[in-house]
Design a protein around this motif. Structure first.
Motif, PDB file in Angstrom:
ATOM      1  N   SER A  89     160.042 136.142  49.099  1.00 54.15           N
ATOM      2  CA  SER A  89     159.172 135.068  48.296  1.00 54.15           C
ATOM      3  C   SER A  89     159.314 135.772  46.983  1.00 54.15           C
ATOM      4  CB  SER A  89     157.919 135.074  49.041  1.00 54.15           C
ATOM      5  OG  SER A  89     157.145 136.606  48.926  1.00 54.15           O
ATOM      6  N   ASN A  90     160.101 137.029  46.917  1.00 52.80           N
ATOM      7  CA  ASN A  90     159.870 137.388  45.335  1.00 52.80           C
ATOM      8  C   ASN A  90     160.334 137.030  44.032  1.00 52.80           C
ATOM      9  OD1 ASN A  90     162.469 138.589  45.610  1.00 52.80           O
ATOM     10  ND2 ASN A  90     161.307 140.389  45.907  1.00 52.80           N
ATOM     11  N   SER A  91     161.133 137.500  43.318  1.00 54.48           N
ATOM     12  CA  SER A  91     161.734 136.911  42.101  1.00 54.48           C
ATOM     13  C   SER A  91     163.147 136.672  42.177  1.00 54.48           C
ATOM     14  CB  SER A  91     161.413 137.320  40.614  1.00 54.48           C
ATOM     15  OG  SER A  91     161.763 138.835  40.827  1.00 54.48           O
ATOM     16  N   LYS A  92     163.208 137.299  42.861  1.00 55.67           N
ATOM     17  CA  LYS A  92     165.359 137.301  42.971  1.00 55.67           C
ATOM     18  C   LYS A  92     165.220 136.642  44.148  1.00 55.67           C
ATOM     19  CE  LYS A  92     166.189 141.981  41.217  1.00 55.67           C
ATOM     20  NZ  LYS A  92     167.103 142.878  41.872  1.00 55.67           N
ATOM     21  N   ARG A  93     167.140 135.935  44.438  1.00 55.69           N
ATOM     22  CA  ARG A  93     166.526 134.822  45.735  1.00 55.69           C
ATOM     23  C   ARG A  93     167.799 135.381  46.852  1.00 55.69           C
ATOM     24  NH1 ARG A  93     168.936 132.621  41.287  1.00 55.69           N
ATOM     25  NH2 ARG A  93     170.981 132.309  41.100  1.00 55.69           N
ATOM     26  N   MET A  94     167.461 135.237  48.194  1.00 50.19           N
ATOM     27  CA  MET A  94     168.789 135.487  48.507  1.00 50.19           C
ATOM     28  C   MET A  94     170.311 134.866  48.634  1.00 50.19           C
ATOM     29  SD  MET A  94     168.806 135.870  52.801  1.00 50.19           S
ATOM     30  CE  MET A  94     167.694 136.906  52.409  1.00 50.19           C
ATOM     31  N   GLN A  95     170.776 136.210  48.327  1.00 47.31           N
ATOM     32  CA  GLN A  95     172.826 135.899  48.216  1.00 47.31           C
ATOM     33  C   GLN A  95     173.124 135.646  50.127  1.00 47.31           C
ATOM     34  OE1 GLN A  95     174.429 133.026  46.370  1.00 47.31           O
ATOM     35  NE2 GLN A  95     171.866 132.718  45.489  1.00 47.31           N
ATOM     36  N   GLY A  96     174.844 136.585  49.689  1.00 44.48           N
ATOM     37  CA  GLY A  96     175.461 136.766  50.579  1.00 44.48           C
ATOM     38  C   GLY A  96     175.708 137.456  51.929  1.00 44.48           C
ATOM     39  N   GLY A  97     175.169 137.721  52.925  1.00 42.31           N
ATOM     40  CA  GLY A  97     175.174 138.452  53.813  1.00 42.31           C
ATOM     41  C   GLY A  97     176.561 138.326  54.687  1.00 42.31           C
ATOM     42  N   VAL A  98     176.068 140.272  55.707  1.00 43.67           N
ATOM     43  CA  VAL A  98     177.011 140.389  56.760  1.00 43.67           C
ATOM     44  C   VAL A  98     176.585 141.322  57.738  1.00 43.67           C
ATOM     45  CG1 VAL A  98     178.182 142.016  56.200  1.00 43.67           C
ATOM     46  CG2 VAL A  98     179.491 140.648  57.253  1.00 43.67           C
ATOM     47  N   ILE A  99     176.578 140.769  59.471  1.00 44.88           N
ATOM     48  CA  ILE A  99     176.545 142.343  60.481  1.00 44.88           C
ATOM     49  C   ILE A  99     177.490 143.089  60.538  1.00 44.88           C
ATOM     50  CG2 ILE A  99     175.462 141.966  62.655  1.00 44.88           C
ATOM     51  CD1 ILE A  99     173.961 139.440  61.798  1.00 44.88           C
ATOM     52  N   ALA A 100     177.243 143.432  60.549  1.00 43.87           N
ATOM     53  CA  ALA A 100     178.991 144.978  60.823  1.00 43.87           C
ATOM     54  C   ALA A 100     178.029 146.165  61.738  1.00 43.87           C
ATOM     55  CB  ALA A 100     179.263 145.108  59.720  1.00 43.87           C
ATOM     56  N   ASN A 101     178.064 146.536  62.408  1.00 41.65           N
ATOM     57  CA  ASN A 101     177.968 147.499  63.379  1.00 41.65           C
ATOM     58  C   ASN A 101     175.762 148.048  64.169  1.00 41.65           C
ATOM     59  OD1 ASN A 101     180.204 148.755  62.755  1.00 41.65           O
ATOM     60  ND2 ASN A 101     180.071 149.350  60.941  1.00 41.65           N
ATOM     61  N   GLY A 102     175.850 146.958  63.757  1.00 44.67           N
ATOM     62  CA  GLY A 102     174.545 146.865  63.982  1.00 44.67           C
ATOM     63  C   GLY A 102     173.400 146.548  63.288  1.00 44.67           C
ATOM     64  N   TYR A 103     173.958 146.053  62.074  1.00 44.86           N
ATOM     65  CA  TYR A 103     173.105 146.160  60.840  1.00 44.86           C
ATOM     66  C   TYR A 103     172.860 144.927  60.172  1.00 44.86           C
ATOM     67  CZ  TYR A 103     172.465 151.053  60.834  1.00 44.86           C
ATOM     68  OH  TYR A 103     171.793 152.691  61.754  1.00 44.86           O
ATOM     69  N   LEU A 104     172.452 144.655  59.473  1.00 45.04           N
ATOM     70  CA  LEU A 104     172.347 143.345  58.449  1.00 45.04           C
ATOM     71  C   LEU A 104     172.072 143.447  57.021  1.00 45.04           C
ATOM     72  CD1 LEU A 104     172.548 140.468  58.042  1.00 45.04           C
ATOM     73  CD2 LEU A 104     169.801 140.218  58.170  1.00 45.04           C
ATOM     74  N   TYR A 105     173.783 143.529  56.771  1.00 40.92           N
ATOM     75  CA  TYR A 105     173.478 144.119  54.795  1.00 40.92           C
ATOM     76  C   TYR A 105     173.731 142.495  53.872  1.00 40.92           C
ATOM     77  CZ  TYR A 105     175.407 147.900  56.942  1.00 40.92           C
ATOM     78  OH  TYR A 105     175.744 149.104  57.752  1.00 40.92           O
ATOM     79  N   TYR A 106     172.380 142.320  53.687  1.00 41.14           N
ATOM     80  CA  TYR A 106     172.492 140.986  52.103  1.00 41.14           C
ATOM     81  C   TYR A 106     171.864 140.702  51.496  1.00 41.14           C
ATOM     82  CZ  TYR A 106     166.823 141.220  53.138  1.00 41.14           C
ATOM     83  OH  TYR A 106     166.014 141.989  53.370  1.00 41.14           O
ATOM     84  N   ALA A 107     172.499 140.265  50.511  1.00 37.86           N
ATOM     85  CA  ALA A 107     171.819 140.261  48.411  1.00 37.86           C
ATOM     86  C   ALA A 107     171.068 139.085  48.075  1.00 37.86           C
ATOM     87  CB  ALA A 107     172.722 140.700  48.366  1.00 37.86           C
ATOM     88  N   LYS A 108     169.910 140.214  47.536  1.00 38.33           N
ATOM     89  CA  LYS A 108     168.856 139.394  46.973  1.00 38.33           C
ATOM     90  C   LYS A 108     169.375 139.477  45.381  1.00 38.33           C
ATOM     91  CE  LYS A 108     164.898 138.812  47.765  1.00 38.33           C
ATOM     92  NZ  LYS A 108     163.500 139.766  48.708  1.00 38.33           N
ATOM     93  N   THR A 109     169.418 138.877  44.707  1.00 39.18           N
ATOM     94  CA  THR A 109     169.683 138.457  42.993  1.00 39.18           C
ATOM     95  C   THR A 109     169.018 137.316  41.741  1.00 39.18           C
ATOM     96  OG1 THR A 109     171.269 138.155  41.516  1.00 39.18           O
ATOM     97  CG2 THR A 109     171.240 137.171  43.573  1.00 39.18           C
ATOM     98  N   ASP A 110     169.155 138.262  41.047  1.00 45.21           N
ATOM     99  CA  ASP A 110     168.777 137.668  40.260  1.00 45.21           C
ATOM    100  C   ASP A 110     169.815 136.789  38.720  1.00 45.21           C
ATOM    101  OD1 ASP A 110     169.208 139.621  38.388  1.00 45.21           O
ATOM    102  OD2 ASP A 110     166.940 140.046  37.414  1.00 45.21           O
TER     103      ASP A 110
END
Length: 191
Positions: free
Chosen positions: A32-53
């Motif tokens: 809900s902050n001013s950046k919006r979610m973009q790409g993401g991937v799951i690898a080795n038990g972790y979720l990596y994702y980006a939030k950007t302006d």
């Protein structure tokens, strides 16, 4: 809430990769902050994702076993439109597609530190989605022609982004929002 646990596809049951039925995206991350979610991937038990302006992005590393954010790092990663994991090089790959070129950043999955970057010239196209094919050490790309996001093609390319095969995906008038590759299939999210 998304689950592939019992997703029917050609009378075949897909395993739980990359989603789990026991969690929902709303409970995993706050968006809900001013950046919006973009790409993401799951690898080795972790979720990596980006939030950007669209200029700066924060990359998050989220532990799926403990349901906790373990690390985040910000950088000038543009739109951070899609992310994949190159398991051969052990790198998180982030893309930002511009007209006739795409910027690519390679990050350490352990520290989220920038390892290297490059710009790929794509002559009238830009890369809007990326997925790594582990078995062949190649990438699947979603390309948009002439900067028009609804004018898509898919490409299989080598590790140096040299196109080996280009073909048309399903075109339905929606905006493609990311791709993934698993067991010979390309999965595309449309919005």
């Amino acid at each position: 809430y998304i689950s592939f646990e019992s997703f029917p596809l050609l009378n075949k049951k897909i395993d739980t990769y990359p989603f789990s039925a026991s969690v929902s995206l709303e409970t995993i991350m706050e968006t809900s902050n001013s950046k919006r979610m973009q790409g993401g991937v799951i690898a080795n038990g972790y979720l990596y994702y980006a939030k950007t302006d669209d200029t700066n992005a924060t990359i998050y590393k989220y532990d799926l076993a403990s349901n906790t954010e373990v690390l985040s790092a910000s950088g000038s990663y543009g739109h951070a439109g899609d992310i994949t994991y190159n398991s051969k090089k052990n790198l998180i790959v982030i893309i930002h597609g511009g007209t006739s070129e795409t910027n690519i950043w390679y990050l350490s999955p352990e520290t989220l530190e920038l390892v290297s970057s490059e710009t790929i010239l794509t002559a009238g196209k830009r890369i809007g989605g990326i997925a790594y094919i582990r078995d062949s050490n190649e990438y699947v790309l979603e390309l948009s022609e002439d900067g028009v996001w609804s004018n898509y093609s898919f490409a299989i390319c080598d590790i140096d982004f040299k196109t080996k095969l280009e073909f048309e995906p399903i075109k339905n008038g929606y905006l493609m929002q990311g791709i993934e590759y698993k067991d010979g299939f390309i999965y595309a999210l449309y919005a």
